[in-house]
Design a protein around this motif. Structure first.
Motif, PDB file in Angstrom:
ATOM      1  N   SER A  80       2.075  -1.234   6.749  1.00 47.98           N
ATOM      2  CA  SER A  80       1.574  -2.441   7.664  1.00 47.98           C
ATOM      3  C   SER A  80       2.067  -3.898   6.965  1.00 47.98           C
ATOM      4  O   SER A  80       2.347  -3.797   5.828  1.00 47.98           O
ATOM      5  CB  SER A  80       0.007  -2.436   7.632  1.00 47.98           C
ATOM      6  N   ARG A  81       2.275  -4.738   7.929  1.00 44.56           N
ATOM      7  CA  ARG A  81       2.617  -6.003   7.405  1.00 44.56           C
ATOM      8  C   ARG A  81       1.639  -6.842   6.676  1.00 44.56           C
ATOM      9  O   ARG A  81       0.391  -6.590   7.195  1.00 44.56           O
ATOM     10  CB  ARG A  81       3.087  -6.846   8.623  1.00 44.56           C
ATOM     11  N   GLU A 119       0.294   7.167   7.004  1.00 49.65           N
ATOM     12  CA  GLU A 119       0.162   5.716   7.773  1.00 49.65           C
ATOM     13  C   GLU A 119       1.474   5.013   7.813  1.00 49.65           C
ATOM     14  O   GLU A 119       2.071   4.962   6.628  1.00 49.65           O
ATOM     15  CB  GLU A 119      -0.941   4.980   7.243  1.00 49.65           C
TER      16      GLU A 119
END
Length: 62
Positions: free
Chosen positions: A10-11, A7
């Motif tokens: 993410s932030r 993946e």
């Protein structure tokens, strides 16, 4: 080429700066609440201080 099952990073939901601002706001709010809660006691102590003569009372009171 992407790997299967990998993946993208993410932030974070909130940044470190936002956490610090929230903590500062919470601390300021709690300090203000404590100050407001203690005002009647401080006023009472001031009245007692004035009745006993304050700094100029000298040796009149033990």
């Amino acid at each position: 080429m992407k790997h299967v099952g990998a993946e993208e990073p993410s932030r974070p939901l909130i940044s470190g700066r936002q956490v610090l601002i929230a903590q500062a706001a919470l601390l300021a709010g709690l300090t203000l609440l404590l100050l407001v809660k203690e005002v009647p006691g401080m006023v009472r102590e001031l009245k007692i201080y004035r009745m006993t003569g304050g700094l100029g009372a000298g040796r009149r009171y033990p």
